[in-house]
Scaffold this motif. Structure first.
Motif: not given
Length: 109
Positions: A13-15, A34-39
């Motif tokens: 995601v872009t933050v 941010l890479r390796r996140v969960r949405v």
């Protein structure tokens, strides 16, 4: 310390983190990916930083190295799709109860 495993964090995601308030409203930092996140798209009733009840339509789980994304920050969801939208962080909570993986849980608009 155990972090969320890669298989559970397939998203990026872009933050734009909230940095303060200016004369014309909230001030945000430049975009960071941010890479390796969960949405997760999920609707639930949450309390914002003032204690007011509001509806959250998504959850963002981040790894410890990303740190918390402060309430009021912007998160770009579904980037590059017809569903692309900027969501606002309502709340952020640090979750760490060994042996469960350490992570941050964010409620988004």
């Amino acid at each position: 310390m155990v972090s969320l495993p890669a298989i559970l964090t397939p998203h990026a995601v872009t933050v734009r983190r909230l940095t303060g308030e200016g004369a014309h409203g909230p001030v945000h930092a430049g975009p960071v990916t941010l890479r390796r996140v969960r949405v997760e798209a999920t609707t639930r009733l949450v309390r914002d930083r003032t204690g007011a009840e509001t509806t959250s339509t998504a959850r963002l789980f981040t790894r410890p190295e990303h740190g918390p994304v402060p309430p009021g920050s912007l998160v770009l969801l579904d980037e590059g799709t017809a569903l692309e939208r900027w969501a606002t962080v309502i709340s952020a909570a640090h979750q760490y109860t060994p042996p469960a993986p350490e992570h941050y849980d964010h409620a988004l608009t």
